[in-house]
Design a protein around this motif. Structure first.
Motif, PDB file in Angstrom:
ATOM      1  N   PHE A   1     -63.173 -28.194  18.977  1.00  0.00           N
ATOM      2  CA  PHE A   1     -63.970 -27.241  18.195  1.00  0.00           C
ATOM      3  C   PHE A   1     -65.102 -27.975  17.469  1.00  0.00           C
ATOM      4  N   LEU A   2     -64.750 -29.092  16.827  1.00  0.00           N
ATOM      5  CA  LEU A   2     -65.782 -29.842  16.085  1.00  0.00           C
ATOM      6  C   LEU A   2     -66.886 -30.304  17.033  1.00  0.00           C
ATOM      7  N   GLU A   3     -66.462 -30.741  18.220  1.00  0.00           N
ATOM      8  CA  GLU A   3     -67.472 -31.210  19.195  1.00  0.00           C
ATOM      9  C   GLU A   3     -68.362 -30.068  19.668  1.00  0.00           C
ATOM     10  N   SER A   4     -67.784 -28.865  19.779  1.00  0.00           N
ATOM     11  CA  SER A   4     -68.553 -27.723  20.310  1.00  0.00           C
ATOM     12  C   SER A   4     -69.645 -27.248  19.339  1.00  0.00           C
ATOM     13  N   LEU A   5     -69.511 -27.613  18.065  1.00  0.00           N
ATOM     14  CA  LEU A   5     -70.429 -27.050  17.069  1.00  0.00           C
ATOM     15  C   LEU A   5     -71.885 -27.432  17.310  1.00  0.00           C
ATOM     16  N   LYS A   6     -72.081 -28.599  17.919  1.00  0.00           N
ATOM     17  CA  LYS A   6     -73.473 -29.042  18.146  1.00  0.00           C
ATOM     18  C   LYS A   6     -74.227 -28.075  19.056  1.00  0.00           C
ATOM     19  N   ASN A   7     -73.507 -27.303  19.856  1.00  0.00           N
ATOM     20  CA  ASN A   7     -74.170 -26.338  20.754  1.00  0.00           C
ATOM     21  C   ASN A   7     -74.790 -25.161  20.004  1.00  0.00           C
ATOM     22  N   TYR A   8     -74.374 -24.963  18.766  1.00  0.00           N
ATOM     23  CA  TYR A   8     -74.858 -23.782  18.028  1.00  0.00           C
ATOM     24  C   TYR A   8     -75.934 -24.106  17.012  1.00  0.00           C
ATOM     25  N   ILE A   9     -76.037 -25.393  16.658  1.00  0.00           N
ATOM     26  CA  ILE A   9     -76.904 -25.757  15.514  1.00  0.00           C
ATOM     27  C   ILE A   9     -78.335 -26.002  15.964  1.00  0.00           C
TER      28      ILE A   9
ATOM     29  N   LYS B   1     -73.272 -31.526   9.242  1.00  0.00           N
ATOM     30  CA  LYS B   1     -74.221 -32.423   8.564  1.00  0.00           C
ATOM     31  C   LYS B   1     -74.637 -33.569   9.499  1.00  0.00           C
ATOM     32  N   LYS B   2     -73.648 -34.114  10.197  1.00  0.00           N
ATOM     33  CA  LYS B   2     -73.918 -35.234  11.110  1.00  0.00           C
ATOM     34  C   LYS B   2     -74.936 -34.800  12.170  1.00  0.00           C
ATOM     35  N   GLU B   3     -74.759 -33.595  12.680  1.00  0.00           N
ATOM     36  CA  GLU B   3     -75.648 -33.057  13.710  1.00  0.00           C
ATOM     37  C   GLU B   3     -77.061 -32.845  13.143  1.00  0.00           C
ATOM     38  N   LEU B   4     -77.121 -32.277  11.949  1.00  0.00           N
ATOM     39  CA  LEU B   4     -78.431 -32.008  11.342  1.00  0.00           C
ATOM     40  C   LEU B   4     -79.147 -33.311  10.971  1.00  0.00           C
ATOM     41  N   ASP B   5     -78.373 -34.311  10.552  1.00  0.00           N
ATOM     42  CA  ASP B   5     -78.973 -35.593  10.175  1.00  0.00           C
ATOM     43  C   ASP B   5     -79.682 -36.242  11.366  1.00  0.00           C
ATOM     44  N   LYS B   6     -79.161 -35.981  12.574  1.00  0.00           N
ATOM     45  CA  LYS B   6     -79.766 -36.573  13.782  1.00  0.00           C
ATOM     46  C   LYS B   6     -81.192 -36.087  13.976  1.00  0.00           C
ATOM     47  N   SER B   7     -81.462 -34.845  13.525  1.00  0.00           N
ATOM     48  CA  SER B   7     -82.757 -34.229  13.828  1.00  0.00           C
ATOM     49  C   SER B   7     -83.842 -34.583  12.810  1.00  0.00           C
ATOM     50  N   ASN B   8     -83.432 -35.217  11.714  1.00  0.00           N
ATOM     51  CA  ASN B   8     -84.379 -35.552  10.635  1.00  0.00           C
ATOM     52  C   ASN B   8     -85.041 -34.333   9.998  1.00  0.00           C
ATOM     53  N   GLU B   9     -84.578 -33.167  10.360  1.00  0.00           N
ATOM     54  CA  GLU B   9     -85.104 -31.926   9.771  1.00  0.00           C
ATOM     55  C   GLU B   9     -84.507 -31.767   8.370  1.00  0.00           C
TER      56      GLU B   9
END
Ligand SMILES: Cc1cc2nc3c(=O)[nH]c(=O)nc-3n(C[C@H](O)[C@H](O)[C@H](O)COP(=O)(O)O)c2cc1C
Length: 190
Positions: A182-190, A23-31
């Protein structure tokens, strides 16, 4: 639109940390994105006689299923997050597939030939946690790669090459470092 399909009942779980990280990663994109939180939304995976009566014609009396179908039609990316329970996905998620992926909505069947209809989905990430490694799970039933991804989701019209299984094993290891990585690596996939 991206849609997260999440199946874990407890906010203190590692799966919940994965959900928060995504969610944190997706929130950054405003998408815009949606979350289908199956336990929180009290999704009922148990078929009623009426639901099964309508199943054969690809229809359902369950309003939540119709709501989820609308979300899936509007999605291009699906992100599944769930723990491995008995080598496989939790029953609530299996029930989601049983009830939501209906004929005429997710696939057509003619003379025993299936045509997947979810061609709007161009990317799928399946994120799982377990004590066992990906290799152990693959060698024992292969429910995630073999059944869920390569059989179920491809039958629905999603290309194999657009799907990825991301797994963390050794989840009971008290060493937290792997979990943080692992949590940090997730941003590479989203
Ligand atoms: C009912 C149940 C069945 C489980 N079956 C397996 C299994 O087959 N293989 C495995 O490696 N771990 C299994 N586990 C362990 C879970 O995968 C593990 O507790 C979970 O991934 C930890 O993540 P969490 O903190 O988010 O719950 C099982 C746990 C439960 C509750």
């Amino acid at each position: 639109m991206k849609t997260i399909i999440y199946a874990h009942p407890w906010e203190g779980s590692f799966n919940h940390s994965i959900l928060e990280a995504i969610k944190k990663e997706l929130d950054k994109s405003n998408e815009p994105y949606k979350i289908i939180d199956l336990y929180k939304e009290s999704f009922n995976p148990v078929f009623s006689p009426e639901e099964l009566r309508m199943y054969g014609i690809g229809e359902t009396p369950y309003e939540k299923v119709k709501e989820y179908q609308k979300i899936i039609v509007d999605s291009s990316d699906l992100i599944f997050i769930f723990p491995i329970w008995w080598y496989d996905m939790p029953a609530i998620l299996k029930g989601f597939l049983d009830k939501v992926m209906l004929k005429k909505f997710a696939y057509l069947e003619e003379n025993g030939v299936w045509t997947g209809l979810l061609t709007n989905i161009t990317k799928v990430n399946v994120i799982t946690t377990a004590s066992m490694s990906k290799k152990d799970l693959t060698e024992n039933g292969n429910a995630i790669q073999g059944v869920f991804i390569d059989s179920i989701l491809t039958s629905l019209g999603i290309f194999k090459e657009n799907m990825k299984w991301i797994h963390i094993g050794d989840i009971t290891d008290p060493n937290n470092e792997n979990r943080i990585k692992f949590l940090e690596s997730l941003k590479n996939y989203i």
